[in-house]
Motif scaffolding. Structure first.
Motif, PDB file in Angstrom:
ATOM      1  N   LYS A 183      -2.371  -3.159  11.512  1.00 42.44           N
ATOM      2  CA  LYS A 183      -3.240  -2.576  10.487  1.00 42.44           C
ATOM      3  C   LYS A 183      -2.799  -3.050   9.110  1.00 42.44           C
ATOM      4  O   LYS A 183      -1.605  -3.210   8.853  1.00 42.44           O
ATOM      5  N   PRO A 184      -3.745  -3.269   8.185  1.00 43.96           N
ATOM      6  CA  PRO A 184      -3.391  -3.722   6.842  1.00 43.96           C
ATOM      7  C   PRO A 184      -2.502  -2.695   6.136  1.00 43.96           C
ATOM      8  O   PRO A 184      -2.739  -1.491   6.231  1.00 43.96           O
ATOM      9  N   CYS A 185      -1.488  -3.212   5.432  1.00 45.59           N
ATOM     10  CA  CYS A 185      -0.553  -2.330   4.720  1.00 45.59           C
ATOM     11  C   CYS A 185      -0.173  -2.889   3.345  1.00 45.59           C
ATOM     12  O   CYS A 185       0.714  -2.358   2.681  1.00 45.59           O
ATOM     13  N   GLY A 186      -0.822  -3.949   2.940  1.00 47.48           N
ATOM     14  CA  GLY A 186      -0.541  -4.568   1.654  1.00 47.48           C
ATOM     15  C   GLY A 186      -1.393  -5.806   1.489  1.00 47.48           C
ATOM     16  O   GLY A 186      -2.200  -6.143   2.358  1.00 47.48           O
ATOM     17  N   SER A 187      -1.198  -6.492   0.373  1.00 46.87           N
ATOM     18  CA  SER A 187      -2.006  -7.681   0.085  1.00 46.87           C
ATOM     19  C   SER A 187      -1.148  -8.773  -0.551  1.00 46.87           C
ATOM     20  O   SER A 187      -0.177  -8.482  -1.253  1.00 46.87           O
ATOM     21  N   ASP A 247       0.826  -1.201   0.000  1.00 47.11           N
ATOM     22  CA  ASP A 247       0.000   0.000   0.000  1.00 47.11           C
ATOM     23  C   ASP A 247       0.866   1.259   0.000  1.00 47.11           C
ATOM     24  O   ASP A 247       1.970   1.264   0.550  1.00 47.11           O
ATOM     25  N   LYS A 248       0.323   2.321  -0.565  1.00 45.38           N
ATOM     26  CA  LYS A 248       0.959   3.630  -0.455  1.00 45.38           C
ATOM     27  C   LYS A 248       0.861   4.076   1.001  1.00 45.38           C
ATOM     28  O   LYS A 248      -0.155   3.828   1.661  1.00 45.38           O
ATOM     29  N   PRO A 249       1.892   4.733   1.518  1.00 50.29           N
ATOM     30  CA  PRO A 249       1.804   5.239   2.894  1.00 50.29           C
ATOM     31  C   PRO A 249       0.619   6.190   3.049  1.00 50.29           C
ATOM     32  O   PRO A 249       0.302   6.970   2.149  1.00 50.29           O
ATOM     33  N   ASP A 293       0.948  -4.195   9.439  1.00 48.02           N
ATOM     34  CA  ASP A 293       2.082  -3.428   9.940  1.00 48.02           C
ATOM     35  C   ASP A 293       2.309  -3.759  11.419  1.00 48.02           C
ATOM     36  O   ASP A 293       1.631  -4.631  11.988  1.00 48.02           O
ATOM     37  N   ASP A 294       3.235  -3.060  12.073  1.00 50.28           N
ATOM     38  CA  ASP A 294       3.565  -3.327  13.475  1.00 50.28           C
ATOM     39  C   ASP A 294       2.404  -3.065  14.424  1.00 50.28           C
ATOM     40  O   ASP A 294       2.398  -3.569  15.546  1.00 50.28           O
TER      41      ASP A 294
END
Length: 98
Positions: free
Chosen positions: A49-53, A9-11, A45-46
């Motif tokens: 929370k979702p941060c990619g797939s 994901d984009k930040p 993420d740490d």
């Protein structure tokens, strides 16, 4: 052949992910009903929370896998900073071998 679609994901785009999630899930459900989807889920993420797939699909070739990736509502919404598509060989714990 199985292809794994790895997306980052984009930040700062968690809200885009959450807003688009119903369409994304419907897209995956359609792929699943067609027998195309092998497995899928988000990277976390740490903070959890979702941060990619990561989405694994059965496709004839890399072009077909790329078409599947580009049709994902998350991709269409501009969520991803990067997308990598790689062929993958399922060796251990493959459901057909269980």
């Amino acid at each position: 052949m199985i292809f794994v679609i790895l997306c980052q994901d984009k930040p700062g785009h968690l809200q885009v992910r959450m807003d688009t999630r119903p369409e994304h899930v419907a897209h995956l459900e359609k792929l699943n009903a067609a027998g195309t989807l092998k497995f899928a889920g988000p990277f976390l993420d740490d903070e959890g929370k979702p941060c990619g797939s990561m989405v694994a699909v059965e496709a004839e070739d890399s072009a077909a896998a790329e078409a599947i990736a580009k049709a994902d509502p998350y991709a269409l919404a501009g969520l991803f900073e990067s997308v990598e598509i790689r062929p993958w060989n399922w060796v251990f714990n493959k459901p057909e071998n269980a």
